[in-house]
Design a protein around this motif. Structure first.
Motif, PDB file in Angstrom:
ATOM      1  N   THR A 279       0.853  -1.186   0.000  1.00  0.00           N
ATOM      2  CA  THR A 279       0.000   0.000   0.000  1.00  0.00           C
ATOM      3  C   THR A 279       0.890   1.236   0.000  1.00  0.00           C
ATOM      4  O   THR A 279       2.106   1.126   0.168  1.00  0.00           O
ATOM      5  N   VAL A 280       0.263   2.391  -0.155  1.00  0.00           N
ATOM      6  CA  VAL A 280       1.029   3.635  -0.097  1.00  0.00           C
ATOM      7  C   VAL A 280       1.681   3.742   1.280  1.00  0.00           C
ATOM      8  O   VAL A 280       2.862   4.070   1.418  1.00  0.00           O
ATOM      9  N   ASP A 281       0.901   3.396   2.308  1.00  0.00           N
ATOM     10  CA  ASP A 281       1.407   3.529   3.662  1.00  0.00           C
ATOM     11  C   ASP A 281       2.582   2.582   3.922  1.00  0.00           C
ATOM     12  O   ASP A 281       3.598   2.973   4.500  1.00  0.00           O
ATOM     13  N   SER A 282       2.466   1.321   3.468  1.00  0.00           N
ATOM     14  CA  SER A 282       3.569   0.381   3.735  1.00  0.00           C
ATOM     15  C   SER A 282       4.820   0.833   2.982  1.00  0.00           C
ATOM     16  O   SER A 282       5.941   0.692   3.466  1.00  0.00           O
ATOM     17  N   ASP A 317      -3.508  11.622  -6.181  1.00  0.00           N
ATOM     18  CA  ASP A 317      -2.819  10.982  -5.046  1.00  0.00           C
ATOM     19  C   ASP A 317      -1.364  10.669  -5.406  1.00  0.00           C
ATOM     20  O   ASP A 317      -0.478  10.731  -4.548  1.00  0.00           O
ATOM     21  N   THR A 318      -1.122  10.321  -6.663  1.00  0.00           N
ATOM     22  CA  THR A 318       0.250  10.025  -7.093  1.00  0.00           C
ATOM     23  C   THR A 318       1.101  11.300  -7.049  1.00  0.00           C
ATOM     24  O   THR A 318       2.238  11.287  -6.591  1.00  0.00           O
ATOM     25  N   VAL A 319       0.515  12.397  -7.529  1.00  0.00           N
ATOM     26  CA  VAL A 319       1.255  13.669  -7.501  1.00  0.00           C
ATOM     27  C   VAL A 319       1.582  14.042  -6.055  1.00  0.00           C
ATOM     28  O   VAL A 319       2.707  14.444  -5.735  1.00  0.00           O
ATOM     29  N   LYS A 320       0.605  13.842  -5.177  1.00  0.00           N
ATOM     30  CA  LYS A 320       0.823  14.171  -3.755  1.00  0.00           C
ATOM     31  C   LYS A 320       1.959  13.328  -3.182  1.00  0.00           C
ATOM     32  O   LYS A 320       2.796  13.813  -2.425  1.00  0.00           O
ATOM     33  N   LEU A 321       1.969  12.057  -3.548  1.00  0.00           N
ATOM     34  CA  LEU A 321       3.029  11.168  -3.037  1.00  0.00           C
ATOM     35  C   LEU A 321       4.410  11.668  -3.490  1.00  0.00           C
ATOM     36  O   LEU A 321       5.356  11.713  -2.700  1.00  0.00           O
ATOM     37  N   VAL A 322       4.487  12.061  -4.747  1.00  0.00           N
ATOM     38  CA  VAL A 322       5.762  12.577  -5.275  1.00  0.00           C
ATOM     39  C   VAL A 322       6.194  13.793  -4.477  1.00  0.00           C
ATOM     40  O   VAL A 322       7.356  13.926  -4.080  1.00  0.00           O
ATOM     41  N   GLU A 323       5.241  14.687  -4.220  1.00  0.00           N
ATOM     42  CA  GLU A 323       5.588  15.909  -3.489  1.00  0.00           C
ATOM     43  C   GLU A 323       5.996  15.586  -2.051  1.00  0.00           C
ATOM     44  O   GLU A 323       6.884  16.210  -1.490  1.00  0.00           O
ATOM     45  N   GLN A 324       5.356  14.570  -1.504  1.00  0.00           N
ATOM     46  CA  GLN A 324       5.655  14.207  -0.119  1.00  0.00           C
ATOM     47  C   GLN A 324       7.038  13.555   0.012  1.00  0.00           C
ATOM     48  O   GLN A 324       7.784  13.852   0.932  1.00  0.00           O
ATOM     49  N   VAL A 325       7.379  12.665  -0.926  1.00  0.00           N
ATOM     50  CA  VAL A 325       8.620  11.879  -0.785  1.00  0.00           C
ATOM     51  C   VAL A 325       9.851  12.707  -1.105  1.00  0.00           C
ATOM     52  O   VAL A 325      10.857  12.644  -0.402  1.00  0.00           O
ATOM     53  N   GLN A 360       2.383  14.742 -18.236  1.00  0.00           N
ATOM     54  CA  GLN A 360       3.037  16.060 -18.179  1.00  0.00           C
ATOM     55  C   GLN A 360       3.018  16.627 -16.772  1.00  0.00           C
ATOM     56  O   GLN A 360       4.006  17.155 -16.282  1.00  0.00           O
ATOM     57  N   ARG A 361       1.868  16.492 -16.145  1.00  0.00           N
ATOM     58  CA  ARG A 361       1.719  17.037 -14.796  1.00  0.00           C
ATOM     59  C   ARG A 361       2.627  16.296 -13.812  1.00  0.00           C
ATOM     60  O   ARG A 361       3.306  16.896 -12.983  1.00  0.00           O
ATOM     61  N   LEU A 362       2.663  14.981 -13.929  1.00  0.00           N
ATOM     62  CA  LEU A 362       3.509  14.194 -13.029  1.00  0.00           C
ATOM     63  C   LEU A 362       4.983  14.514 -13.267  1.00  0.00           C
ATOM     64  O   LEU A 362       5.760  14.688 -12.328  1.00  0.00           O
ATOM     65  N   GLN A 363       5.352  14.635 -14.544  1.00  0.00           N
ATOM     66  CA  GLN A 363       6.763  14.898 -14.834  1.00  0.00           C
ATOM     67  C   GLN A 363       7.178  16.267 -14.331  1.00  0.00           C
ATOM     68  O   GLN A 363       8.311  16.449 -13.890  1.00  0.00           O
ATOM     69  N   ALA A 364       6.253  17.217 -14.355  1.00  0.00           N
ATOM     70  CA  ALA A 364       6.583  18.541 -13.805  1.00  0.00           C
ATOM     71  C   ALA A 364       6.875  18.403 -12.308  1.00  0.00           C
ATOM     72  O   ALA A 364       7.849  18.980 -11.795  1.00  0.00           O
ATOM     73  N   ALA A 365       6.059  17.613 -11.614  1.00  0.00           N
ATOM     74  CA  ALA A 365       6.283  17.416 -10.169  1.00  0.00           C
ATOM     75  C   ALA A 365       7.596  16.673  -9.933  1.00  0.00           C
ATOM     76  O   ALA A 365       8.360  17.013  -9.019  1.00  0.00           O
ATOM     77  N   LEU A 366       7.882  15.678 -10.762  1.00  0.00           N
ATOM     78  CA  LEU A 366       9.115  14.892 -10.597  1.00  0.00           C
ATOM     79  C   LEU A 366      10.346  15.751 -10.897  1.00  0.00           C
ATOM     80  O   LEU A 366      11.355  15.672 -10.188  1.00  0.00           O
TER      81      LEU A 366
END
Ligand code: SF4
Length: 435
Positions: A279-282, A317-325, A360-366
């Protein structure tokens, strides 16, 4: 096919992942041991090996166009072998559709290439996509001269069956190479010039020896080898990040502070549909543990956008995870259906335009995350392993412990580990000053 003269020169073209790069190098060594030499730059080779990747978009179609490009003006072609994951998945079909191909050989059978070449010389075409019990590694010749950073395949195949992935079908079940063979091959790589070894596997951290010891045991054994300065490993699955391996990040200084740990999505429903079995949490808890073990660790990951059924909110949620990590590097892809995988026939295939926008949006965050990581490195001193000359006079290119590309000028040589102060950061590389 007509008999043809035995090939004197070869060219191996590898596509895709580092495991393919490794396989390509081993095939080259195998051909060299048969007395076949690399074709000089700009000259046609007598034998071309297309070492294919099934993850490429429209992978099979690209192989046919690569084959087509090898045709000469008079309609003839060099001897062509198709290897790699497309060969494994589509062996007979390639033979039927591409008469100029003489050999199709899967990733577990390429040690049998010399016999297949002998058949091809006599005009016989052959397909070998077996996953033989004998290990190909025993049949391959010794390692020759290598660069300062070398790959060592320790594990192949995958039992995880993520619903989008062909690897369990093309590379077969997980197998671990024996500990003693790996120590032996590592010694040969070091003797041949390697100062850094990257342990490779589809699920490298699933590696076990006969006594069920995990990858950390191999890392410890390699760390004890004089001459070897750095150890890395890739690609890992979150579920195989054992306590022992986490502790190796704390206890083994030669294990570089870098972890490539794919997560694929930041949403639990999507992860379940992908059959990721975490999971995201694990996943985040593992990252906490590895950061506790090695506070300066650089993190990397893989992401898929537009998995069937993925909603806008799930993508967010994926974008948020990228920003968080805060990743140091990342690889992101649009979902693309692989024939024979469960996800290919799932409902809710996401339209291409939506996937384009999400990517595009994800790559901008990455990119923002990677740039921030590089900028935070400015001012640090670190060792750089010099891998090659740069574009300018006196310039060198190498890698920091965090796998960043670093360029600097000064007195150095390929294979040196030099102390550098990082003085300037871009999104993809850093400038350093020799200390
Ligand atoms: S763990 Fe990796 S190699 Fe195995 S099925 Fe999943 S994505 Fe494919």
């Amino acid at each position: 096919m007509r008999p043809t003269p035995p090939p004197r020169t070869y060219r191996v073209k590898s596509f895709g992942c580092q495991m393919n790069v490794y396989d390509g190098e081993r095939m080259a060594e195998l051909l060299a041991a048969e007395g076949i030499t690399p074709a000089p730059d700009g000259e046609e080779a007598d034998l071309v090996v297309l070492n294919t990747c099934h993850i490429r978009e429209k992978a099979a179609e690209k192989v046919y166009s690569d084959i087509g490009r090898l045709r000469r003006e008079d309609g003839t072609a060099p001897l062509i072998a198709v290897a790699g994951c497309v060969a494994q998945a589509e062996g007979e079909e390639i033979m039927a559709r591409a008469p100029s191909v003489s050999m199709v050989v899967g990733p577990q059978a390429y040690h049998r290439l010399p016999g297949m070449i002998a058949d091809a010389v006599e005009g016989r075409r052959s397909v070998d996509t077996d996953m033989p019990a004998e290990t190909k590694f025993d049949a391959l010749p010794a390692r020759r001269k290598v660069g300062p950073s070398a790959f060592l395949t320790v594990q192949e195949g995958c039992d995880k069956f993520c619903t989008y992935c062909v690897v369990p079908y093309t590379r077969g079940a997980e197998i671990s190479r024996p500990f003693s063979d790996l120590v032996e091959e590592a010694k040969k790589l070091i003797d041949a010039g390697a100062r850094e070894i990257t342990l490779l596997g589809q699920n490298v951290n699933a590696w076990r020896d006969d006594s069920n010891r995990g990858l950390e045991k191999l890392i410890e054994a390699l760390a004890a080898m004089p001459g070897l300065a750095r150890i890395r490993y890739t690609t890992s699955h979150p579920n195989d990040m054992t306590q022992g391996l986490l502790e190796a990040h704390r206890d083994v200084p030669k294990l570089m502070p870098f972890l490539h740990l794919p997560v694929q999505s930041g949403n639990d429903r999507v992860l379940k549909a992908m059959n990721r079995s975490h999971t995201v949490d694990s996943y985040l808890r593992i990252l906490d543990q590895v950061r506790a073990a090695r506070p300066d660790i650089a993190l990397s990951g893989d992401f898929i956008v537009g998995f069937p059924g993925e909603t806008d909110a799930e993508f967010e949620d994926t974008v948020k995870l990228v920003e968080q990590v805060g990743y140091a590097q990342c690889f992101s892809f649009k979902y693309s259906p692989r024939p024979g995988t469960p996800a290919a026939t799932m409902d809710g295939q996401v339209p291409m335009a939506v996937m384009d926008e999400r990517l595009q949006r994800l790559q901008a965050a990455l990119n923002a995350s990677q740039t921030a990581f590089n900028q935070a490195s400015v001012g640090k001193r670190c060792q750089v392993l010099v891998e090659r000359r740069g574009r300018y006079d006196g310039q060198w290119l190498g890698k920091s412990p965090w796998l960043q590309s670093v360029h600097f000028t000064g007195d150095a040589a390929i294979g040196d580990l030099v102390e550098v102060e990082l003085v300037e950061a871009g999104p993809n590389s850093l400038a350093g000053r020799l200390v």
